[in-house]
Design a protein around this motif. Structure first.
Motif, PDB file in Angstrom:
ATOM      1  N   LYS A  60       0.846  -1.193   0.000  1.00  0.00           N
ATOM      2  CA  LYS A  60       0.000   0.000   0.000  1.00  0.00           C
ATOM      3  C   LYS A  60       0.880   1.241   0.000  1.00  0.00           C
ATOM      4  CE  LYS A  60      -2.271  -1.536   3.711  1.00  0.00           C
ATOM      5  NZ  LYS A  60      -3.218  -1.511   4.820  1.00  0.00           N
ATOM      6  N   HIS A  61       0.369   2.310  -0.555  1.00  0.00           N
ATOM      7  CA  HIS A  61       1.106   3.573  -0.560  1.00  0.00           C
ATOM      8  C   HIS A  61       0.187   4.658  -0.002  1.00  0.00           C
ATOM      9  CE1 HIS A  61       4.036   6.540  -1.752  1.00  0.00           C
ATOM     10  NE2 HIS A  61       3.078   7.222  -2.349  1.00  0.00           N
ATOM     11  N   THR A  62       0.610   5.285   1.080  1.00  0.00           N
ATOM     12  CA  THR A  62      -0.173   6.330   1.730  1.00  0.00           C
ATOM     13  C   THR A  62       0.434   7.682   1.400  1.00  0.00           C
ATOM     14  OG1 THR A  62      -0.635   4.816   3.550  1.00  0.00           O
ATOM     15  CG2 THR A  62      -1.080   7.133   3.929  1.00  0.00           C
ATOM     16  N   TRP A  80     -15.261   8.345  -1.103  1.00  0.00           N
ATOM     17  CA  TRP A  80     -14.931   8.703  -2.477  1.00  0.00           C
ATOM     18  C   TRP A  80     -13.604   8.073  -2.882  1.00  0.00           C
ATOM     19  CZ3 TRP A  80     -16.597  13.557  -5.295  1.00  0.00           C
ATOM     20  CH2 TRP A  80     -17.891  13.927  -4.925  1.00  0.00           C
ATOM     21  N   PHE A  81     -13.263   8.188  -4.168  1.00  0.00           N
ATOM     22  CA  PHE A  81     -11.971   7.739  -4.667  1.00  0.00           C
ATOM     23  C   PHE A  81     -11.329   8.879  -5.453  1.00  0.00           C
ATOM     24  CE2 PHE A  81     -14.706   6.883  -8.266  1.00  0.00           C
ATOM     25  CZ  PHE A  81     -13.929   7.248  -9.354  1.00  0.00           C
ATOM     26  N   ALA A  82     -10.029   8.779  -5.626  1.00  0.00           N
ATOM     27  CA  ALA A  82      -9.277   9.725  -6.449  1.00  0.00           C
ATOM     28  C   ALA A  82      -8.514   8.915  -7.483  1.00  0.00           C
ATOM     29  CB  ALA A  82      -8.309  10.530  -5.598  1.00  0.00           C
ATOM     30  N   GLN A  83      -8.357   9.482  -8.681  1.00  0.00           N
ATOM     31  CA  GLN A  83      -7.603   8.806  -9.729  1.00  0.00           C
ATOM     32  C   GLN A  83      -6.643   9.791 -10.366  1.00  0.00           C
ATOM     33  OE1 GLN A  83      -9.694   7.694 -13.277  1.00  0.00           O
ATOM     34  NE2 GLN A  83      -8.205   6.133 -13.809  1.00  0.00           N
ATOM     35  N   ASP A  84      -5.367   9.428 -10.375  1.00  0.00           N
ATOM     36  CA  ASP A  84      -4.366  10.227 -11.065  1.00  0.00           C
ATOM     37  C   ASP A  84      -4.617  10.077 -12.557  1.00  0.00           C
ATOM     38  OD1 ASP A  84      -2.049  11.166 -12.369  1.00  0.00           O
ATOM     39  OD2 ASP A  84      -0.820  10.726 -10.621  1.00  0.00           O
ATOM     40  N   LYS A  85      -4.843  11.196 -13.251  1.00  0.00           N
ATOM     41  CA  LYS A  85      -5.198  11.150 -14.671  1.00  0.00           C
ATOM     42  C   LYS A  85      -4.024  10.717 -15.544  1.00  0.00           C
ATOM     43  CE  LYS A  85      -8.871  12.912 -15.880  1.00  0.00           C
ATOM     44  NZ  LYS A  85     -10.133  12.298 -16.219  1.00  0.00           N
ATOM     45  N   TYR A  90      -5.542   4.499  -8.871  1.00  0.00           N
ATOM     46  CA  TYR A  90      -6.687   4.800  -8.013  1.00  0.00           C
ATOM     47  C   TYR A  90      -6.236   4.915  -6.565  1.00  0.00           C
ATOM     48  CZ  TYR A  90     -10.183   4.019 -11.613  1.00  0.00           C
ATOM     49  OH  TYR A  90     -10.962   4.120 -12.734  1.00  0.00           O
ATOM     50  N   PHE A  91      -6.833   5.854  -5.836  1.00  0.00           N
ATOM     51  CA  PHE A  91      -6.577   6.052  -4.420  1.00  0.00           C
ATOM     52  C   PHE A  91      -7.907   6.027  -3.674  1.00  0.00           C
ATOM     53  CE2 PHE A  91      -3.177   8.281  -6.607  1.00  0.00           C
ATOM     54  CZ  PHE A  91      -2.051   7.883  -5.917  1.00  0.00           C
ATOM     55  N   ALA A  92      -7.931   5.362  -2.536  1.00  0.00           N
ATOM     56  CA  ALA A  92      -9.091   5.413  -1.650  1.00  0.00           C
ATOM     57  C   ALA A  92      -8.886   6.586  -0.695  1.00  0.00           C
ATOM     58  CB  ALA A  92      -9.223   4.113  -0.870  1.00  0.00           C
ATOM     59  N   VAL A  93      -9.879   7.463  -0.600  1.00  0.00           N
ATOM     60  CA  VAL A  93      -9.796   8.604   0.313  1.00  0.00           C
ATOM     61  C   VAL A  93     -10.095   8.092   1.717  1.00  0.00           C
ATOM     62  CG1 VAL A  93     -10.755  10.862   0.902  1.00  0.00           C
ATOM     63  CG2 VAL A  93     -10.467  10.224  -1.494  1.00  0.00           C
ATOM     64  N   ASP A 106      -6.728  18.928   2.488  1.00  0.00           N
ATOM     65  CA  ASP A 106      -5.791  17.815   2.445  1.00  0.00           C
ATOM     66  C   ASP A 106      -6.575  16.509   2.555  1.00  0.00           C
ATOM     67  OD1 ASP A 106      -3.622  19.456   2.223  1.00  0.00           O
ATOM     68  OD2 ASP A 106      -3.100  19.387   4.352  1.00  0.00           O
ATOM     69  N   LEU A 107      -6.304  15.597   1.624  1.00  0.00           N
ATOM     70  CA  LEU A 107      -6.975  14.308   1.591  1.00  0.00           C
ATOM     71  C   LEU A 107      -5.940  13.219   1.852  1.00  0.00           C
ATOM     72  CD1 LEU A 107      -8.852  14.994  -1.737  1.00  0.00           C
ATOM     73  CD2 LEU A 107      -9.814  15.191   0.542  1.00  0.00           C
ATOM     74  N   LEU A 108      -6.101  12.479   2.930  1.00  0.00           N
ATOM     75  CA  LEU A 108      -5.230  11.343   3.206  1.00  0.00           C
ATOM     76  C   LEU A 108      -5.736  10.188   2.351  1.00  0.00           C
ATOM     77  CD1 LEU A 108      -2.919  10.136   4.874  1.00  0.00           C
ATOM     78  CD2 LEU A 108      -4.649   9.417   6.518  1.00  0.00           C
ATOM     79  N   CYS A 109      -4.896   9.720   1.422  1.00  0.00           N
ATOM     80  CA  CYS A 109      -5.314   8.709   0.452  1.00  0.00           C
ATOM     81  C   CYS A 109      -4.361   7.525   0.484  1.00  0.00           C
ATOM     82  CB  CYS A 109      -5.326   9.313  -0.959  1.00  0.00           C
ATOM     83  SG  CYS A 109      -6.493  10.662  -1.142  1.00  0.00           S
ATOM     84  N   GLU A 110      -4.888   6.385   0.011  1.00  0.00           N
ATOM     85  CA  GLU A 110      -4.112   5.148   0.036  1.00  0.00           C
ATOM     86  C   GLU A 110      -4.339   4.405  -1.277  1.00  0.00           C
ATOM     87  OE1 GLU A 110      -3.235   2.166   3.666  1.00  0.00           O
ATOM     88  OE2 GLU A 110      -5.310   2.646   3.270  1.00  0.00           O
TER      89      GLU A 110
END
Length: 115
Positions: A60-62, A80-85, A90-93, A106-110
């Motif tokens: 995992k990468h935080t 929600w999720f975030a995706q680097d375009k 994909y990152f889980a918020v 600031d969103l802590l994502c993994e």
């Protein structure tokens, strides 16, 4: 003293979305990930700490994703999720923390975890 964030730090393009839940008629819900919007963001890589080091062992990468505070980004929650375009990662918020000056969030994502 830490450097104050500015708009020039927002180098990456990141899409944000959430799972759209639809009932299948049998009491179950199915969901597809739906992109809500995309915006510019900055990545702040975390290092140190036992939990961060243990996450690396599990693949995992935080990291923290910093976005400008707008009416759209204030809707983001931990489901929600975030995706680097660029890299399509994909990152889980996990956590949402507004800055004290209300300019950034600031969103802590993994990454590497189930969404």
């Amino acid at each position: 003293m830490a450097k104050k964030p500015n708009a020039g730090d927002l180098f990456y393009s990141v899409a944000f979305g959430k799972r759209e839940e639809v009932e299948d008629g049998y009491g179950n819900t199915r969901g597809a990930f739906v992109e809500e919007f995309s915006t510019r963001a900055a990545y702040i890589h975390l290092r140190g700490g036992e939990s961060v080091l243990a996450s690396r062992l599990e693949g995992k990468h935080t990291q923290v994703i910093r976005v400008r505070s707008t009416s759209q980004t204030r809707k983001i929650t931990s489901d929600w999720f975030a995706q680097d375009k660029r890299s399509l990662t994909y990152f889980a918020v996990r956590d949402v923390t507004p800055e004290l000056d209300r300019q950034f969030i600031d969103l802590l994502c993994e990454s590497g975890v189930a969404l």
